[in-house]
Design a protein around this motif. Structure first.
Motif, short mmCIF file in Angstrom:
data_model
loop_
_atom_site.label_atom_id
_atom_site.label_comp_id
_atom_site.label_asym_id
_atom_site.label_seq_id
_atom_site.Cartn_x
_atom_site.Cartn_y
_atom_site.Cartn_z
N ALA A 110 0.88 -1.29 -0.17
CA ALA A 110 0.15 0.01 0.13
C ALA A 110 0.74 1.28 -0.17
N ASP A 112 -6.99 0.82 13.78
CA ASP A 112 -7.00 -0.42 14.10
C ASP A 112 -8.50 -0.90 13.29
N LEU A 166 -5.73 -3.40 1.69
CA LEU A 166 -4.53 -3.97 1.48
C LEU A 166 -4.14 -4.47 2.89
N GLY A 189 -3.58 -6.48 6.30
CA GLY A 189 -3.85 -7.86 6.56
C GLY A 189 -2.55 -8.34 7.18
N SER A 211 -4.57 -13.46 -1.80
CA SER A 211 -3.39 -14.07 -2.15
C SER A 211 -3.73 -15.33 -2.76
N PRO A 217 -2.22 -11.74 -5.87
CA PRO A 217 -0.95 -11.79 -6.15
C PRO A 217 -0.09 -13.12 -5.39
N LEU A 261 10.56 -12.49 1.96
CA LEU A 261 10.51 -13.32 0.93
C LEU A 261 11.68 -13.50 -0.15
N1 LIG Z 1 3.91 -9.13 0.29
C1 LIG Z 1 3.46 -9.92 -0.56
O1 LIG Z 1 4.30 -10.78 -1.00
C2 LIG Z 1 2.12 -10.49 -0.65
C3 LIG Z 1 1.50 -11.48 -1.60
C4 LIG Z 1 0.52 -11.76 -1.75
C5 LIG Z 1 -0.71 -11.15 -0.95
N2 LIG Z 1 -0.21 -10.28 -0.16
C6 LIG Z 1 -1.40 -9.38 0.62
O2 LIG Z 1 -1.19 -7.98 0.33
C7 LIG Z 1 -1.57 -7.18 1.35
C8 LIG Z 1 -0.43 -6.34 1.70
O3 LIG Z 1 0.85 -7.03 1.97
P1 LIG Z 1 2.03 -6.30 2.55
O4 LIG Z 1 3.34 -7.17 2.27
O5 LIG Z 1 2.14 -4.89 2.04
O6 LIG Z 1 1.92 -6.53 3.81
P2 LIG Z 1 2.82 -5.70 5.37
O7 LIG Z 1 3.84 -5.09 4.73
O8 LIG Z 1 3.00 -6.84 6.02
O9 LIG Z 1 1.59 -4.52 5.83
C9 LIG Z 1 0.47 -5.04 6.39
C10 LIG Z 1 -0.36 -3.91 6.74
O10 LIG Z 1 -1.55 -4.22 7.38
C11 LIG Z 1 -1.94 -3.32 8.26
N3 LIG Z 1 -2.59 -4.00 9.44
C12 LIG Z 1 -2.57 -5.26 9.90
N4 LIG Z 1 -3.57 -5.48 10.98
C13 LIG Z 1 -4.32 -4.23 10.80
C14 LIG Z 1 -5.67 -4.03 11.58
N5 LIG Z 1 -6.01 -4.77 12.30
N6 LIG Z 1 -6.13 -2.67 11.40
C15 LIG Z 1 -5.25 -1.67 10.57
N7 LIG Z 1 -4.36 -2.15 9.96
C16 LIG Z 1 -3.82 -3.48 10.02
C17 LIG Z 1 -0.41 -3.16 8.95
O11 LIG Z 1 -0.38 -1.92 9.83
P3 LIG Z 1 0.61 -1.65 11.07
O12 LIG Z 1 1.96 -1.99 10.48
O13 LIG Z 1 0.59 -0.36 11.11
O14 LIG Z 1 0.34 -2.51 12.14
C18 LIG Z 1 0.39 -2.75 7.83
O15 LIG Z 1 0.28 -1.73 7.25
C19 LIG Z 1 -1.83 -8.27 2.58
O16 LIG Z 1 -3.31 -8.47 2.59
C20 LIG Z 1 -1.11 -9.44 2.13
O17 LIG Z 1 -1.82 -10.64 2.90
C21 LIG Z 1 1.18 -9.86 0.20
#
Ligand SMILES: NC(=O)c1ccc[n+]([C@@H]2O[C@H](COP(=O)([O-])OP(=O)(O)OC[C@H]3O[C@@H](n4cnc5c(N)ncnc54)[C@H](OP(=O)(O)O)[C@@H]3O)[C@@H](O)[C@H]2O)c1
Length: 337
Positions: A16, A52, A71, A73, A110, A162, A173
């Motif tokens: 995001a 939250d 986004l 999660g 995902s 993705p 990763l």
């Molecule tokens: N990265 C990948 O390779 C990948 C692949 C496939 C799918 N995805 C999906 O893509 C999305 C984004 O992935 P990412 O890698 O950017 O994740 P990330 O870097 O781990 O970031 C997760 C975000 O979700 C927020 N969050 C989690 N729980 C929350 C809650 N209860 N209330 C509000 N915010 C919350 C976190 O907020 P705080 O950090 O401020 O707590 C953070 O901003 C996710 O849904 C993930 O499942 C990611």
């Protein structure tokens, strides 16, 4: 259509944080949210509101928005099963409730929803019945169920699925594998070793995922559908090491083992003590990403491409070299070596 006004969740996270500047550059008005305080590099015109999604009132956060890019999660690298369920399923349910009938709800799922135990017809299409096998996949599938229920009730939702995303800002990763190479280079190893058995990877550059988010938010034919998002290159673990090694002045070595965990950790701590930001996740298992096999690895992208989307970052070697340069410039890796 009213003037587009996007709410983007998860903006303190990797994906995001890249989507928000792209939307702003395209002229969108953007409200962003995450749990932590406002990220320093968020564009100044973005209205940032920490919340939250599981426990805060979301009414003000959603007020006036026309498009939601959900986004936020939790994934298994950082969270327990209970946290993954809460921050994927419950957060999505509450956000959908609060957002109501927006013009588009783009949900980031995902490909982990397909699972790895049950053999699915490959390349896996989006209309197959998912069989998530691990906790993360189950939580993401649970979140999707919330989205599909809202879609049944009339919300114009789109789901993106993705694969592993890499690129500037990634901390897990492939990023961890890049860190492993930097560590072994810093330890003086001339070769980057990888297991003899090649293992097929599936990857996606962040630029293509950001472009896909904007595409499905603005393409009518996307509504009510799920889309796999993968670049279609499927490099083997040997290919990945062949691309990574030269970025660190090393030779690839098929069949070697590299350093053990204790030695890698010592070098990692030395690099951090000398100014490297500990932003990239250090994994106890070396090249962990490439150790996993998946019988459902190949995915169909026909659905997404039939809506007019085209993948742009298809030169894997150039994309990885750019990514390494970005990490060096941000001190997430040592500046040279
Ligand atoms: N990265 C990948 O390779 C990948 C692949 C496939 C799918 N995805 C999906 O893509 C999305 C984004 O992935 P990412 O890698 O950017 O994740 P990330 O870097 O781990 O970031 C997760 C975000 O979700 C927020 N969050 C989690 N729980 C929350 C809650 N209860 N209330 C509000 N915010 C919350 C976190 O907020 P705080 O950090 O401020 O707590 C953070 O901003 C996710 O849904 C993930 O499942 C990611």
């Amino acid at each position: 259509m009213s003037e587009p006004f996007a709410l983007v969740t998860g903006t303190t996270g990797f994906i995001a944080a890249r989507l928000v500047p792209a939307l702003v550059a395209d002229g969108w008005r953007v409200r962003a949210t995450g749990r932590r305080p406002r990220p320093a590099d968020l564009p100044a015109e973005v209205d940032y509101r920490p919340a939250d999604l599981v426990s805060d009132d979301l009414g003000d956060l959603c007020a006036g928005v026309t498009h939601v890019f959900h986004l936020a999660g939790a994934s298994s690298s950082k969270s327990s099963q209970e946290e993954m369920d809460r921050n994927n399923v419950e957060a999505t349910r509450r956000l959908l409730d609060a957002a109501g009938k927006v013009e588009r709800f783009v949900h980031m799922s995902s490909t982990s929803v397909y699972g790895e135990e049950e053999q699915l017809p490959v390349p896996v299409r989006e209309d197959v019945e998912p069989h998530p096998s691990r906790g993360y996949g189950k939580a993401k599938w649970g979140a999707e169920q919330q989205v599909w229920a809202a879609a049944e009730a009339g919300v114009p939702a789109v789901v993106l699925r993705p694969v592993t995303v890499y690129g500037p800002g990634a901390t897990k990763l492939l990023a961890s594998a890049i860190l492993d190479a930097a560590i072994e280079r810093a330890a003086g190893l001339p070769r980057l070793a990888v297991g003899a058995e090649p293992n097929e990877q599936r990857l996606l550059h962040i630029d293509d995922l950001v472009a896909a988010c904007v595409h499905v938010a603005t393409t009518e034919a996307a509504v009510g559908r799920a889309f796999n998002v993968v670049d279609g290159l499927y490099p083997s673990s040997h290919d990945v090491v062949a691309v990574l090694a030269p970025c660190f002045g090393m030779e690839p070595e098929i069949g070697g083992e590299g350093l053990d965990e204790a030695r890698r950790r010592t070098v990692y701590e030395r690099l951090v003590a000398h100014g490297m930001e500990p932003a990239i996740l250090f994994t106890p298992d070396r090249l962990r990403l490439m150790g996993k096999t998946n019988r459902n690895n190949r995915l169909s992208t026909e659905a997404l491409e039939s809506t007019g989307f085209r993948f742009a970052r298809t030169d894997f070697a150039a994309a990885v070299a750019d990514n390494v340069d970005w990490y060096r410039a941000h001190h997430w890796l040592p500046a040279t070596g």
